[in-house]
Enzyme design. Sequence first.
Site, PDB file in Angstrom:
ATOM      1  N   ASP A 160       0.839  -1.209   0.000  1.00 43.76           N
ATOM      2  CA  ASP A 160       0.000   0.000   0.000  1.00 43.76           C
ATOM      3  C   ASP A 160       0.870   1.254   0.000  1.00 43.76           C
ATOM      4  OD1 ASP A 160      -2.174   1.695   0.202  1.00 43.76           O
ATOM      5  OD2 ASP A 160      -2.450   1.396   2.339  1.00 43.76           O
TER       6      ASP A 160
ATOM      7  N   HIS B 108      -1.402  -0.710   6.394  1.00 44.46           N
ATOM      8  CA  HIS B 108      -1.063   0.347   7.349  1.00 44.46           C
ATOM      9  C   HIS B 108      -0.287  -0.159   8.562  1.00 44.46           C
ATOM     10  CE1 HIS B 108      -4.752   2.942   5.921  1.00 44.46           C
ATOM     11  NE2 HIS B 108      -3.880   2.682   4.949  1.00 44.46           N
TER      12      HIS B 108
ATOM     13  N   GLU C  18      -2.416  10.219  -0.897  1.00 46.93           N
ATOM     14  CA  GLU C  18      -3.699   9.516  -0.826  1.00 46.93           C
ATOM     15  C   GLU C  18      -4.055   9.177   0.609  1.00 46.93           C
ATOM     16  OE1 GLU C  18      -6.378   6.008  -0.549  1.00 46.93           O
ATOM     17  OE2 GLU C  18      -4.294   6.181   0.104  1.00 46.93           O
TER      18      GLU C  18
END
Length: 462
Positions: free
Chosen positions: A296, A428, A330
């Site tokens: 990510d 995350h 983002e």
Amino acid sequence: MSRIIIPIIFAIVSLSSFAQNDVKEDSIILKKIYDTSLLNGKSYSWLDYLSNQIGGRLSGSVNAQLAVEWGEKELKTLGIDKVWLQSVMVPKWTRGVTEFAYIETEPGVTTNVPICALGGSVPTPIGGIKASIIEVKGLEELSALGKEQIEGKLVFYNRPMQADLIETFRAYGGCVDQRYSGAAEAAKYGATGVIVRSMNLRLDDFPHTGAMSYGNLKDADKIPAVAISTNGADLLSSMLKLNPKIKFHINMNCRTWKDVKSYNVIGEIIGSEFPNEYMVVGGHLDSWDLGDGSHDDGAGVVQSMEVLRIFKEIGYKPKRSIRVVLFMNEENGLRGGKKYAEVAKNKGENHVFALESDAGGFTPRGFSFDCDDANFNMIEGWKPLFEPYLVHYFAKGGSGADIGPLKKDGIVLAGLRPDSQRYFDYHHAKNDTFDAVNKRELELGAATMTSLMYLFDKYGVK
């Protein structure tokens, strides 16, 4: 009558023959694309450098700037028509030293638990905070409890992701409001801070960070917000049942700074027939700071870059102008996506298609599309081309956060949909690192994206 029927039959046969020829040609091109990605790809080596030589790329950080410079340099080596940086102001938040927390069952008897600050949180006072805990399953329980039961306590949001949902992004969406709005809501009732169960379907010791918002709260009313690992959350909940009077200690020194300048990185191949029709493929260059952001969204970044490289490698000259956009910010603001759409609108650019990869570097299963029925019907006709590569999922739905601001009538937005069952194990968290990415899965995703870009370039939108 026969004079009319014969030309009609001839036309049908001709169209059928043309369609068969198209399918054969498209199958050959897709095979070249997949072969190039799997046998001579660069996505994995690019990701190795981005993850291991640069690392986590939180907006406004030194690493984010290094990633911008790296992206610009690598795109220039491809020999494409244009490469440029698009400036954008982004938020800057720093975590500070590693956060610390423990559960206190009685004075001097403590158990350490893994936590991390949520992105954008205020720090604790020097020395930290220690308070009693009240456990809830969601925001709606706060009003029922009222200020009398919440004031001066830490609110512990402990609603897990719904494990029986096969679509894990639906499970994530069902509980992420605790993380995003939990502190703002708890502060209204006088809470001293919030503890949020990590958005993770697996039981482990990794706390998962993510963006949170204080809404319209004044600075003086903002309270610290942390994520606790799923194992830590289960332990805390069990201990609360045995002894509701236990206390929780948090210490962290994160900080929000003034906005700083950063950049979207953009590369373009100019279309040979329709240069003023733009197609975008992209991912977000920023990441959270606990790991190195390989899934990510380092994966999406290098897969998107690979689309342009593969086209150059196989000698395909697009009809339409194709841009790769490495979006900035983002994770905690979407400033890059908004800026790109704003500039495109101001310039009157005609964007017809956009594709984003922001769901990890796992095995590609297909795509979701934000489009009208006419375009979706055309897209479904391409499914047989992807079936040899075990890509079967074509559905109407969302696309990607960064390309969302481009939405308008006439544009088709799409999101790559890899297998999502493991994604939130890493999302995350500290374990979102290069070793969690499989080379072949990453390369299959890059080829799948390139194939869709090829088909939209060839056939356009309805």
